[in-house]
Design a protein around this motif. Sequence first.
Motif, PDB file in Angstrom:
ATOM      1  N   GLU A 266       0.820  -1.205   0.000  1.00 23.19           N
ATOM      2  CA  GLU A 266       0.000   0.000   0.000  1.00 23.19           C
ATOM      3  C   GLU A 266       0.857   1.259   0.000  1.00 23.19           C
ATOM      4  OE1 GLU A 266      -3.741   0.070   2.186  1.00 23.19           O
ATOM      5  OE2 GLU A 266      -2.809   1.603   3.453  1.00 23.19           O
ATOM      6  N   GLN A 267       1.934   1.228   0.779  1.00 19.92           N
ATOM      7  CA  GLN A 267       2.802   2.402   0.856  1.00 19.92           C
ATOM      8  C   GLN A 267       3.531   2.657  -0.464  1.00 19.92           C
ATOM      9  OE1 GLN A 267       4.135   4.500   3.806  1.00 19.92           O
ATOM     10  NE2 GLN A 267       1.960   4.243   4.218  1.00 19.92           N
ATOM     11  N   ASN A 355      -6.721   1.877   7.008  1.00 23.14           N
ATOM     12  CA  ASN A 355      -6.022   0.593   6.921  1.00 23.14           C
ATOM     13  C   ASN A 355      -5.663   0.192   8.345  1.00 23.14           C
ATOM     14  OD1 ASN A 355      -4.622  -1.696   6.322  1.00 23.14           O
ATOM     15  ND2 ASN A 355      -2.967  -0.684   5.231  1.00 23.14           N
ATOM     16  N   ALA A 356      -6.597  -0.453   9.015  1.00 24.43           N
ATOM     17  CA  ALA A 356      -6.412  -0.758  10.430  1.00 24.43           C
ATOM     18  C   ALA A 356      -5.687  -2.082  10.602  1.00 24.43           C
ATOM     19  CB  ALA A 356      -7.763  -0.823  11.131  1.00 24.43           C
ATOM     20  N   THR A 437      -7.156  -3.261   4.564  1.00 18.87           N
ATOM     21  CA  THR A 437      -7.342  -2.922   3.151  1.00 18.87           C
ATOM     22  C   THR A 437      -6.538  -3.853   2.244  1.00 18.87           C
ATOM     23  OG1 THR A 437      -5.572  -1.265   3.334  1.00 18.87           O
ATOM     24  CG2 THR A 437      -7.839  -0.487   3.546  1.00 18.87           C
ATOM     25  N   ASP A 438      -5.979  -4.909   2.799  1.00 20.26           N
ATOM     26  CA  ASP A 438      -5.158  -5.822   2.006  1.00 20.26           C
ATOM     27  C   ASP A 438      -6.046  -6.757   1.189  1.00 20.26           C
ATOM     28  OD1 ASP A 438      -3.277  -7.852   1.130  1.00 20.26           O
ATOM     29  OD2 ASP A 438      -1.927  -7.068   2.665  1.00 20.26           O
ATOM     30  N   GLY A 439      -5.823  -6.797  -0.116  1.00 19.91           N
ATOM     31  CA  GLY A 439      -6.612  -7.653  -0.988  1.00 19.91           C
ATOM     32  C   GLY A 439      -6.416  -9.131  -0.737  1.00 19.91           C
ATOM     33  N   ARG A 440      -5.343  -9.481  -0.029  1.00 15.12           N
ATOM     34  CA  ARG A 440      -5.075 -10.898   0.222  1.00 15.12           C
ATOM     35  C   ARG A 440      -6.026 -11.496   1.261  1.00 15.12           C
ATOM     36  NH1 ARG A 440       1.274 -10.413   1.263  1.00 15.12           N
ATOM     37  NH2 ARG A 440       0.522  -8.452   2.172  1.00 15.12           N
ATOM     38  N   ASP A 489     -12.636   0.643  -0.562  1.00 17.83           N
ATOM     39  CA  ASP A 489     -12.740  -0.279  -1.690  1.00 17.83           C
ATOM     40  C   ASP A 489     -11.686   0.018  -2.752  1.00 17.83           C
ATOM     41  OD1 ASP A 489     -14.862  -1.590  -0.535  1.00 17.83           O
ATOM     42  OD2 ASP A 489     -16.393  -0.408  -1.579  1.00 17.83           O
ATOM     43  N   ALA A 490     -11.450   1.300  -3.017  1.00 19.08           N
ATOM     44  CA  ALA A 490     -10.460   1.668  -4.029  1.00 19.08           C
ATOM     45  C   ALA A 490      -9.056   1.248  -3.597  1.00 19.08           C
ATOM     46  CB  ALA A 490     -10.509   3.176  -4.285  1.00 19.08           C
ATOM     47  N   MET A 491      -8.732   1.477  -2.322  1.00 18.24           N
ATOM     48  CA  MET A 491      -7.401   1.121  -1.844  1.00 18.24           C
ATOM     49  C   MET A 491      -7.221  -0.392  -1.827  1.00 18.24           C
ATOM     50  SD  MET A 491      -4.682   2.829  -0.985  1.00 18.24           S
ATOM     51  CE  MET A 491      -3.651   1.693  -1.920  1.00 18.24           C
ATOM     52  N   ARG A 492      -8.275  -1.101  -1.445  1.00 15.19           N
ATOM     53  CA  ARG A 492      -8.200  -2.560  -1.409  1.00 15.19           C
ATOM     54  C   ARG A 492      -7.990  -3.116  -2.821  1.00 15.19           C
ATOM     55  NH1 ARG A 492     -12.659  -3.263   1.026  1.00 15.19           N
ATOM     56  NH2 ARG A 492     -11.785  -3.060   3.125  1.00 15.19           N
ATOM     57  N   GLU A 493      -8.677  -2.537  -3.797  1.00 18.54           N
ATOM     58  CA  GLU A 493      -8.524  -2.994  -5.172  1.00 18.54           C
ATOM     59  C   GLU A 493      -7.121  -2.686  -5.707  1.00 18.54           C
ATOM     60  OE1 GLU A 493      -9.059  -4.363  -9.081  1.00 18.54           O
ATOM     61  OE2 GLU A 493     -10.023  -4.860  -7.167  1.00 18.54           O
ATOM     62  N   ALA A 494      -6.587  -1.521  -5.387  1.00 15.13           N
ATOM     63  CA  ALA A 494      -5.223  -1.180  -5.822  1.00 15.13           C
ATOM     64  C   ALA A 494      -4.211  -2.151  -5.229  1.00 15.13           C
ATOM     65  CB  ALA A 494      -4.894   0.256  -5.420  1.00 15.13           C
ATOM     66  N   ASN A 495      -4.370  -2.472  -3.949  1.00 12.66           N
ATOM     67  CA  ASN A 495      -3.481  -3.449  -3.322  1.00 12.66           C
ATOM     68  C   ASN A 495      -3.606  -4.821  -3.982  1.00 12.66           C
ATOM     69  OD1 ASN A 495      -2.394  -1.706  -1.381  1.00 12.66           O
ATOM     70  ND2 ASN A 495      -4.069  -2.066   0.048  1.00 12.66           N
ATOM     71  N   ARG A 496      -4.837  -5.217  -4.288  1.00 17.27           N
ATOM     72  CA  ARG A 496      -5.061  -6.524  -4.910  1.00 17.27           C
ATOM     73  C   ARG A 496      -4.381  -6.611  -6.271  1.00 17.27           C
ATOM     74  NH1 ARG A 496      -7.572  -8.975  -8.592  1.00 17.27           N
ATOM     75  NH2 ARG A 496      -8.388  -7.023  -9.442  1.00 17.27           N
ATOM     76  N   ARG A 497      -4.407  -5.523  -7.023  1.00 17.47           N
ATOM     77  CA  ARG A 497      -3.789  -5.517  -8.347  1.00 17.47           C
ATOM     78  C   ARG A 497      -2.294  -5.832  -8.266  1.00 17.47           C
ATOM     79  NH1 ARG A 497      -6.160  -2.417 -12.739  1.00 17.47           N
ATOM     80  NH2 ARG A 497      -8.404  -2.227 -12.371  1.00 17.47           N
TER      81      ARG A 497
END
Length: 519
Positions: A266-267, A355-356, A437-440, A489-497
């Motif tokens: 994420e960072q 992102n807790a 927020t981690d997609g994993r 949702d946007a941050m989670r999707e970016a991480n998943r990508r």
Amino acid sequence: MNANFAERLAELPQYLSAHVVLSMCALLAGIVLSIPLGIQAARRPRLAAATLNAASVIQTIPGLALLALMVPLLGGRIGFLPAFIALMLYSVLPILRNTIVGLQGIEPQIREAARGIGLTDRQRLWQIELPLALPVIVAGLRTATVWVVGAATLATPVGATSLGNYIFAGLQTRNWLSVLFGCVFAAGLAIVLDQAIRLLEIATRDRRRGLAIGVGVFLAVLVAASIAPRFVPPGQAGTVAAGESPGAVQNIAGQTVTIGSKAFTEQYILGALMQRRLEEAGARVVRRDNLGSTIAFDALRSGEIDVYIDYTGTIWATVMNRSEPAGRYRMFTEMSAWLWVEHGILTLGRLGFENAYGFAVSREFSEAQGVDSLDDLSAIAGDLTVGGDPEVFARSEWTATRDVYGLGAARTRSMDNTFLYAAAHDGQVDVITAYTTDGRIAAFDLTVLDDPRGVLPPYDAVILVSPQAAQRPGLAAALGPLVGAIDDDAMREANRRVDLDGDTPAGAAAWLDERIAEQ
């Protein structure tokens, strides 16, 4: 050519050149310090014992810990200087020890013969003793070379560019080609320098002047080529982004802005997103990735970095040392005021997502044990293994969770964040600390446990600006549109990508930027 391979190859000149300069400077400083000290110590047994003991103590400190200790000792400085000092200290023991052993191992009869023919102490040292001790000294130098080149890969978390950038970023984004690049080129550099030193020893021993000149020229060219161009590639001035005022762009155009980021996906994405915005405004951007939480904050406070993204709960617990629970708005308000009053740090605003830290288990474990919340874990605490990143078990969030929910009997197991989610899915650990927020979490079919007692604090992502950068025009104008623009949702999707689809942080940042523009 594969896009991933092409990108790694494009990064190689910057990372390799920085690694060469850092390693060579540390080795040269180690030689300058160790050999004269070894010569003096070889003649004085008490001095020899004291210096070797001191060098041995330094050597027992793990390389990453020694590097990290340099940052607070240097007043929050990150980058080349703390890495150089730590690696120089790391190189001392093998060179110092072998210099002492080599000189002390010369037969007394040889020294007596040299005195008998009228040689002075200086002549004996340079004409007899050092040539005889040279093979032993060179062996120590070769050992130091391998150690330093290897340890230099650990300099990345203190903000020094090196081949470790490949390794740390690759581990966090599951980019194994990046990890392979870092390992292969670090090993290759160690072999090249080791063989160059061996050839210099042969040239000196056999008086082969041509060989010595050739190796010397090679090393000089290697260092010169590394110093010349590339610690940081030049930023490219961009055009005025839609919706931005020309005045803001003019204010920041031509400025150099240093962005910091911590060592997880994420960072990297958020760092790349800020880089895009700043370069569009005409700034030249320097990146300092893979920083630890306290190192990043200290670097911001001292002005070593200009801006980075942190989380309210992290600042509250780790920096402000506040353990009492607080609501989201109270925490943000008090944190912002404290940062400004105590350190002159500007809180530009919240990005809009949280992102807790959470605690997650596999769905299979949840169903088998009837576990839905942290309260449910207390009855089985003695049978639990809790996995977490190396930082979390030293933080107040874990100690508060452990004490409030009765998890003191649980075993803890630290590991890199890269492997946490798979470890929970495969049953190697029962519970992990997860980023919400981690997609994993979805990819590995994990369940985040409820926190009914509200122990875990809010973790709203916030943009922090250093005291120096807060006074510079244009930076806030360039980054201001990001405030409130990214939801969970946007941050989670970016991480998943990045974590699951193999996209790069820069690619995920571009997708995120487009999504923001569409809003």
